[in-house]
Structure formats: structure tokens, C-alpha cells
Write an enzyme that holds these catalytic residues in place. Structure first.
Site, mmCIF file in Angstrom:
data_model
loop_
_atom_site.group_PDB
_atom_site.id
_atom_site.type_symbol
_atom_site.label_atom_id
_atom_site.label_comp_id
_atom_site.label_asym_id
_atom_site.label_seq_id
_atom_site.Cartn_x
_atom_site.Cartn_y
_atom_site.Cartn_z
ATOM 1 C CD GLU A 35 -2.525 1.170 2.761
ATOM 2 O OE1 GLU A 35 -3.418 2.022 2.942
ATOM 3 O OE2 GLU A 35 -2.251 0.290 3.600
ATOM 4 C CE LYS A 81 -7.141 1.545 3.524
ATOM 5 N NZ LYS A 81 -5.898 1.882 4.265
ATOM 6 C CE1 TYR A 118 -7.809 0.908 14.025
ATOM 7 C CE2 TYR A 118 -9.395 1.665 12.404
ATOM 8 C CZ TYR A 118 -8.486 0.727 12.834
ATOM 9 O OH TYR A 118 -8.232 -0.391 12.073
ATOM 10 C CB CYS A 172 -4.560 -1.785 4.363
ATOM 11 S SG CYS A 172 -3.681 -2.082 5.933
ATOM 12 C CG ASN A 210 16.525 16.431 37.948
ATOM 13 O OD1 ASN A 210 16.477 15.209 37.916
ATOM 14 N ND2 ASN A 210 15.475 17.180 38.253
ATOM 15 C CD GLU A 246 13.205 4.140 33.730
ATOM 16 O OE1 GLU A 246 13.881 3.406 34.479
ATOM 17 O OE2 GLU A 246 13.679 4.715 32.725
ATOM 18 C CE LYS A 265 9.969 15.271 33.954
ATOM 19 N NZ LYS A 265 10.586 14.311 34.896
#
Length: 543
Positions: free
Chosen positions: A45, A113, A119, A149, A373, A402, A512
């Protein structure tokens, strides 16, 4: 009896390199014709643009470039072989996700297609209009029903192709990987083939593209849904499918298939492929990473070596007062095991210089995470300096657990161009490390068995700040991938204090994650395209 050779071309195009992808298609078809006697070659595709081209599709020159590429293919493509290839196209005022059919220098037909996913990581309705009509094209007595697809997931286009007279269903795909996805796909193909009583050919892309990675696994199932041919996962190549026509019905002959692999092997293949393609397609000389003697950097180093080769990987140990002797020993041992360049550079002079310069500003305050830090940020500066000087990309090493709760330092250990473990939970980091060692020695055993620590303070362990990782990851999976509320997670058997601590950290640390390096999505829901949460918001966790 008639026979037909269809070759599945499992390829790794470069997004945006339309001329290069067209040349790759030409060379691939030539090879398929010579090596396998191909009658039909099917490419993935949106192959000519690569997938996903995103807002490149909105560039005014896109259609012109595609027209030139298709004309070039028509002129140079091998004769006596039908080529089915994916590309976008603007037709009658609309943009379509197309599969074009090329034979003997002529573009015969195009299929648009119909099912446009919108989503998770998909955003196709931003770019394309949905098609409405089937395409069945005949070649050497076989009627091929073309699909793209998501059409195979939607059911209706499959039935439409069957009712239009298809003998064989052929679907072009750019289907991203996540854990358990290959098995889900195969189950779906078996179901669709049985529903319409037709064999189905599935051709998937291979390779990494930003945060997506494509695993290949192109295959053919017969009309009863039984797997007949399957290409390898995580490998570029051509896989022929031999069809024979007996009593008016086209049947695929049994061919090569792949043995079932452990989930750790599949996931490791995704991480290696994603890193390799990111580094190579961005034309970096190699990577540099901080090797701390901990499990995350150890696994990242192994992935980097397997992706790029030891000669393109540079490991840096950057100790400070709290770096344990065993961390130094284990990092040196792993570098020796894997044969990478390994340098030791103490950050003590840098940290002390910062502390001295900041002493007046910090007067009257107690030491806290600020000083911790600073250590991480000094390491980040060192790695970026080496990156700038030597043209090496910095490989960040934090894991998903983390990153979810913000257990990382902006402009410190989050520095980097790419993070191979970005979507890998900590419990899976351990599983992958053990699996990698089962293949050949790569990570010192003590790195895997010792308690994890950031080593930014005396006797520090991750469990001082976070629930144990088996508990943390179980909560994170429910909250991030399952969209369960805090109360629902508590009702599932978790401690109230742990749950609220974790979900508040996840919500609070969105800012972050927005600044974190890219890395491939390998779970059902990664931080990125398919989890778009606002940074500034007043939402309260609970129900």
C-alpha cells in the site's frame, strides 16, 4: 490445468522518495521475473510515497511527481508481468488511496481504498476520500479482486469483490506492528477467506518509519482459511505463491511458511528494525549512548549493535560519586562482549562546577532532586557534544514505564534523537534482556538480577519512588491501553494509594513526553499518534 505465479514483494520504501521507490519497484519486478518466473507482482500500500506520507500528501507537487514516476515505471518495467502497486492519486477533484495495475507499459486500472481507518495511529480521513467500487482484473485466466489494507478488516469490500466475480483476493497493506498483531491478522485472513470461499493474498510492508514499524509477514491462505505460504517477519524479500486451476477453481499450492516465534523474539525484531531504519534513513554515521551499568542502557546497547553493527556504536560511561563499582565493571564487560567503542568520562568536574556556580542562588535551600538532575543533565551535554562532533545520533534509553510516570530528566537522560525502548514496559525490558542472552552473551547477568537504580543519590533504588515494576506496569497497561479509570483499576485488585499515585503521575507528565525522542510503537497504545492528551487541563482521575 493452468498455473500462475504471484510474487509478494515485501519491501521497505523510503517515505517521500518517489523516484527511488519507483526504481526499487522496477528492479524488484525484474528480479521477480528472472528468479521466480512471476506472472504477477504485488507491492504494498502507498508504496510509491512510502507509508505514512502524512502532510506530504498535501504538497502541490505530489501529483506531478507521481505522474512522472508512473510514466517512468510504464517505460522501464519488465514486460509480460502484471504489477499491482499502491500510491495516492488525485482524480476528479478527490484524493484517493489507490492500487494501480500496470501491464506491458500500460496502466490498466485503479482501485480506490474504501475503508479509511481513523483510529489509533491512522488518520486517513484527513487525506483521502473513500472509494465505492470493486475492482476485479483478469490476468492469464485468473480474476483478481483488489483490496487495500483496512478493506480486509471491514468485511463489505471483501464481499463486494467476491460478488464481482473474483477468483483470488489480493490485498496491498501497510499494516503497523504491535504486540500480538501478527496473530490477530492471520486469524482475520482465515475468517475472511472462509466467509467468501476464496484464497486471499496479503502483501505487507517492512521497515520502520518514525514511530511506526512494519513487520512484513506477507502470506496466502486458501479458500478454507488454511495458511499456505508466509514470508518471514522482519525481513525484506520476495515470496512466490504458486496457483493452479483445477476444475475451474484457483488454488494456492503449499509453499514456505514461518515457524511460530516467541513474543520476545518478535518484539526484539521490531525494536532492531525500527532503530536500524531510523538511523540509516536519516543518514547518521551511527549512535552514541550512555552506558550506565543498568538494564535499560544494557538492552539498548544490544539492540543498537544488532541493528547497526558494533563499529557504528559508541558507549559512554559517565560516572559520578554515586556510581557503584559494579556498574562500572558491568558496563565495561558488556562493551567488551559486544565489541563496541567504550569510553569513561567522569562528570564530577562538571557537576562540581555547576554546584559552585549555583551556590549563591541556592543559598538557604536543602539538596533535593535539583542536584540529582544536574548529574543527568551533565551526561546529556556530554552525549550531545559527542553527537555534534562525530555525527552520531544520541540514543536515549528510558523505558515506557519510566516515561509514563516522568521518572526521567528533561535535557538529561531524555536527551537524544531516538529511543529504542520508548514503548517497552520495564517488565518487558527484563524479558527481552533474558531472551537476547539466550541467543548469545550480550548482557552481564548481574545487570539483569540486581535491583534497578538511577544512581543519583546514595543507596537509591527505583522502588523508593515507584511501586515495584510488576505492579506499576499492570496499572499502566490498564490506564494507558485499556482506558480504565482509577476506581476501576482499584476494583481490579490494586492498592488505592498505588493507583492514584500512578495515574496522577501519568497525567502530570504529559509535558515531558511531548519533549521525548521518537521511538517505535510496539504496544496497542503508545505515547504519540494514538494517545493525544492535552498538557494543560483540569481533568481529575477517578471515574
Amino acid at each position: 490445468m493452468q498455473d500462475l505465479t504471484l510474487v509478494m514483494a515485501q519491501l521497505d520504501p523510503l517515505v517521500g522518495d518517489i523516484p527511488g521507490n519507483a526504481d526499487l519497484a522496477i528492479e524488484t519486478v525484474r528480479e521477480a521475473r528472472i528468479e521466480h518466473g512471476a506472472d504477477i507482482v504485488v507491492l504494498p500500500e502507498l508504496f510509491l510515497t512510502g507509508y505514512p506520507p502524512e502532510d506530504l500528501l498535501l504538497r502541490p507537487s505530489m501529483e506531478t511527481r507521481l505522474r512522472h514516476a508512473r510514466a517512468h515505471m510504464a517505460e522501464k518495467m519488465a514486460r509480460d508481468v502484471m504489477v499491482i502497486v499502491g500510491y495516492p492519486g488525485r482524480r476528479e477533484g478527490h484524493n484517493w488511496n489507490l492500487a494501480g495495475v500496470l501491464y506491458n507499459g500500460q496502466w490498466l486500472s485503479e482501485y480506490a481504498k474504501q475503508a479509511l481507518p481513523n483510529y489509533e495511529v491512522f488518520d486517513e480521513q484527513r487525506y483521502f476520500s473513500p472509494g465505492t467500487q470493486p475492482l476485479v482484473i483478469e490476468h492469464k485466466g485468473a480474476k483478481l479482486g483488489i483490496l487495500i489494507c483496512e478493506d480486509i478488516w471491514a468485511e463489505a469490500p471483501v464481499r463486494q469483490a467476491s460478488l464481482a466475480g473474483a477468483d483470488i483476493l489480493v490485498t496491498l497493506n501497510a499494516s503497523p506492528f504491535h504486540q500480538d498483531k501478527p496473530a490477530e491478522r492471520l486469524q482475520l485472513f482465515e475468517q475472511r477467506a472462509r466467509e467468501v470461499g476464496l484464497p486471499l493474498v496479503y502483501v505487507n510492508m517492512i521497515g520502520g518509519q518514525d514511530e511506526l514499524v512494519f513487520d512484513g509477514g506477507s502470506c496466502c491462505v486458501d479458500a478454507r482459511g488454511e495458511l499456505m505460504v508466509q514470508a518471514p517477519h522482519w525481513a525484506v524479500g520476495l515470496m512466490p505463491v504458486q496457483f493452479v486451476r483445477e476444475k475451474g477453481v484457483w488454488e494456492p499450492r503449499p509453499g514456505e511458511t514461518q515457524a511460530e516465534v516467541a513474543p520476545e523474539e518478535d518484539l526484539y525484531g521490531a525494536l532492531v528494525t525500527g532503530l536500524r531504519d531510523y538511523v540509516n534513513k536519516c543518514r547518521f554515521e551511527g549512535v552514541v549512548l550512555g552506558l550506565s551499568g543498568g538494564i535499560d542502557s544494557a538492552l539498548s546497547l544490544a539492540i543498537a549493535v544488532d541493528a547497526l553493527g558494533a563499529q557504528r556504536v559508541h558507549a559512554m560511561m559517565m560516572p559520578y560519586h554515586y556510581t557503584a563499582d559494579i556498574s562500572m565493571e558491568d558496563a565495561a564487560e558488556q562493551a567488551r562482549l559486544l565489541g563496541v567503542r567504550y569510553d569513561v568520562l567522569s562528570i564530577e568536574p562538571m557537576v562540581e562546577a555547576f554546584n559552585e556556580s549555583l551556590a549563591e542562588s541556592f543559598a538557604g535551600t536543602l539538596a533535593d532532586t535539583t542536584e540529582e538532575n544536574l548529574q543527568s543533565r551533565c551526561r546529556g551535554v556530554v552525549l550531545m557534544a559527542i553527537s555534534n562532533k562525530k555525527g552520531l545520533m544520541v540514543l536515549s534509553t528510558g523505558n515506557k514505564s519510566e516515561m509514563a510516570v516522568g521518572y526521567a530528566t528533561l535535557y538529561g537522560d531524555m536527551v537524544g534523537g531516538y529511543n529504542a525502548l520508548k514503548d517497552v514496559y520495564k517488565t518487558w525490558v527484563y524479558r527481552l534482556a533474558r531472551w537476547r542472552n539466550s541467543q548469545s552473551p550480550a548482557i552481564p547477568e548481574r545487570v539483569i538480577t540486581r535491583p534497578p537504580s538511577a544512581e543519583l543519590a546514595p543507596n537509591q533504588q527505583d522502588s523508593d519512588s515507584l511501586p515495584h515494576y510488576d505492579v506499576l506496569d499492570a496499572i499502566l497497561v490498564r490506564y494507558i491501553e485499556g482506558d480504565m479509570s482509577a476506581e476501576a483499576i482499584i476494583a481490579a485488585g490494586f492498592e488505592r494509594e498505588d493507583v492514584y499515585k500512578v495515574v496522577k503521575l501519568v497525567d502530570r507528565c504529559e509535558y515531558k513526553r511531548r519533549q521525548a525522542p521518537v521511538g517505535v510503537r510496539v504496544t496497542r497504545r503508545g505515547f504519540g499518534r494514538d494517545r493525544r492528551y492535552p498538557i494543560v487541563n483540569g481533568w481529575q482521575p477517578g471515574d
